[in-house]
Design a protein around this motif. Structure first.
Motif, short mmCIF file in Angstrom:
data_model
loop_
_atom_site.label_atom_id
_atom_site.label_comp_id
_atom_site.label_asym_id
_atom_site.label_seq_id
_atom_site.Cartn_x
_atom_site.Cartn_y
_atom_site.Cartn_z
N MET A 7 0.82 -1.21 0.00
CA MET A 7 0.00 0.00 0.00
C MET A 7 0.85 1.26 0.00
O MET A 7 0.56 2.23 -0.69
CB MET A 7 -0.93 -0.01 1.21
N GLN A 8 1.94 1.21 0.77
CA GLN A 8 2.82 2.38 0.81
C GLN A 8 3.48 2.62 -0.54
O GLN A 8 3.67 3.75 -0.96
CB GLN A 8 3.88 2.17 1.91
N ASP B 151 0.06 3.17 -3.28
CA ASP B 151 -0.88 4.23 -2.94
C ASP B 151 -0.20 5.38 -2.22
O ASP B 151 -0.30 6.53 -2.62
CB ASP B 151 -2.01 3.62 -2.09
N GLY B 152 0.45 5.05 -1.11
CA GLY B 152 1.14 6.08 -0.34
C GLY B 152 0.22 6.94 0.49
O GLY B 152 0.67 7.85 1.19
N GLY B 153 -1.09 6.68 0.43
CA GLY B 153 -2.04 7.50 1.16
C GLY B 153 -2.25 7.01 2.58
O GLY B 153 -2.59 5.85 2.81
N ALA B 154 -2.04 7.85 3.55
CA ALA B 154 -2.19 7.46 4.95
C ALA B 154 -3.62 7.06 5.27
O ALA B 154 -3.87 6.18 6.08
CB ALA B 154 -1.75 8.61 5.86
N MET C 12 8.62 7.11 -2.71
CA MET C 12 8.58 6.40 -3.98
C MET C 12 7.18 6.05 -4.44
O MET C 12 7.01 5.42 -5.45
CB MET C 12 9.39 5.10 -3.90
N SER C 13 6.16 6.43 -3.70
CA SER C 13 4.81 5.99 -4.01
C SER C 13 4.40 6.36 -5.43
O SER C 13 4.66 7.47 -5.91
CB SER C 13 3.81 6.61 -3.02
N LEU C 14 3.73 5.41 -6.11
CA LEU C 14 3.25 5.63 -7.48
C LEU C 14 1.99 6.48 -7.51
O LEU C 14 1.58 6.95 -8.56
CB LEU C 14 2.99 4.29 -8.16
N GLY C 15 1.32 6.63 -6.37
CA GLY C 15 0.10 7.42 -6.33
C GLY C 15 -1.07 6.76 -7.02
O GLY C 15 -1.95 7.43 -7.55
N ASN D 282 9.25 5.87 5.36
CA ASN D 282 9.87 7.03 4.73
C ASN D 282 10.26 6.73 3.29
O ASN D 282 10.02 7.53 2.39
CB ASN D 282 11.11 7.46 5.53
N ASN D 283 10.86 5.56 3.05
CA ASN D 283 11.30 5.21 1.71
C ASN D 283 10.12 5.14 0.74
O ASN D 283 10.17 5.67 -0.36
CB ASN D 283 12.04 3.87 1.71
N TYR D 284 9.04 4.47 1.16
CA TYR D 284 7.95 4.25 0.22
C TYR D 284 7.04 5.45 0.06
O TYR D 284 6.39 5.60 -0.96
CB TYR D 284 7.15 3.00 0.63
#
Length: 332
Positions: free
Chosen positions: A136-137, A140-143, A189-192, A184-186
């Motif tokens: 997910m990170q 998506d990267g969305g908290a 790098m998140s693709l969104g 932090n890393n992802y």
């Protein structure tokens, strides 16, 4: 199988947004493959001699290579290929529980690429809780999505906590250190890409094959309805237009038969996914498609046209089986 054009566009997006490099034998040596944070697998999952039959030998070969050469514990392995139920956990075992494993089947609709291209809502599942969080990170990267997942994952874990068969990651210093910096890393790098997480990876695995099996069923019904119209001297295009005026009806358009390889292959994969029950309706749908193909061969010689009983000739534009077919009736 992920079409080449889709794979290229996905790779271009990953390179542009997240600085991700493409790993292939022509570019990277074996020693360089061990330094990746993410491995995305998009190999074909059909037999080389029969594209309508599922086979995961190629995927297994790739995983074996990753298992030998990936040295960074806690890296993410994402399987985007369409796979049979149980494959993800098999991959997890092959990797000796050192890497996170998720399944995120691709979705793609070329006619509406901006809305339903690479960056559309997709399903994702992880072998372990840490796997789905890593996936997910990255995607998506969305908290908000992560918090949402944590809420229902916690509830789901109550029902599965007593299961001794649930896989667990092997922990070591390298893995722990890597996970400390994972968020932090992802986030960087998140693709969104918006993702819909599921609590069991088997759900993600069968989602794609059921989607395509359902599409197969819809097309087969349209084929049988066309045969019905031919046998009873009914204008099929006019009947279809009338039926589709109802808000919850969407009769598709029959063409040369259900071609390509995704729909036939994935329908077979779904049929073989259960040992205790076999879908009678899908088995019948496959028979209907064969009957429809034979009818077309006897009437049109495999042309991309068919003639309804009114004498009107309808041109059919052939496109991929996962897309909506296009009808252009004469005079319109």
């Amino acid at each position: 199988m992920l079409p080449l054009v889709v794979a290229n566009l996905a790779m271009e997006r990953a390179e542009k947004i997240a600085g991700i490099k493409k790993a292939d034998d022509a570019t990277f040596s074996s020693s360089e493959l061990n330094d990746f944070d993410v491995y995305i697998i998009t190999v074909s999952t059909h037999r080389p001699d029969d594209m309508f039959s599922p086979q995961i030998d190629g995927l297994v070969s790739v995983v074996e290579k990753i298992s030998r050469e990936a040295k960074k514990n806690g890296a993410l392995v994402s399987i985007e290929s369409t796979i049979p139920k149980g494959t993800s956990k098999k991959v997890f075992e092959m990797l000796s529980h050192r890497l996170h494993v998720v399944h995120a089947p691709h979705r793609w609709y070329a006619l509406e690429e901006k809305v339903h291209g690479v960056n559309q809502l997709r399903v994702i599942g992880g072998v372990c809780d840490c796997c789905i969080k890593a996936g997910m990170q990255f995607y998506d990267g969305g908290a908000s999505h992560l918090n949402s997942y944590s809420s229902f994952a916690s509830l789901a874990s109550l029902s599965s906590s007593s299961s001794s068969s649930a896989p667990q990651h092997h922990t070591n210093n390298n893995n722990n250190n890597y996970n400390n910096n994972y968020n932090n890393n992802y986030n960087e790098m998140s693709l969104g890409i918006p993702m819909h997480p599921v609590t069991e990876i088997e759900i993600a695995e069968i989602t794609k094959v059921i989607e395509n099996a359902h599409r197969f069923l819809q097309i087969a019904f349209a084929e049988e309805l066309y045969l019905y119209c031919q046998a009873n001297n009914i204008n099929f295009p006019e009947l279809r237009d009338a039926l589709n005026t109802k808000w919850n009806v969407n009769i598709l358009e029959p063409r040369e038969g259900i071609g390509g390889h995704c729909l036939p292959k994935d329908t077979k994969m779904f049929l073989h996914s259960s040992k205790s029950i076999r879908s009678k309706i899908l088995t019948a749908a496959m028979e209907v498609d064969q009957h429809y193909r034979r009818y077309r061969q006897t009437r049109g010689g495999g042309m991309n046209n068919y003639e309804d009983n009114s004498g009107d000739r309808t041109q059919i534009t052939t496109i991929d089986d996962t897309q909506k077919p296009v009808f252009n009736n004469r005079g319109h």
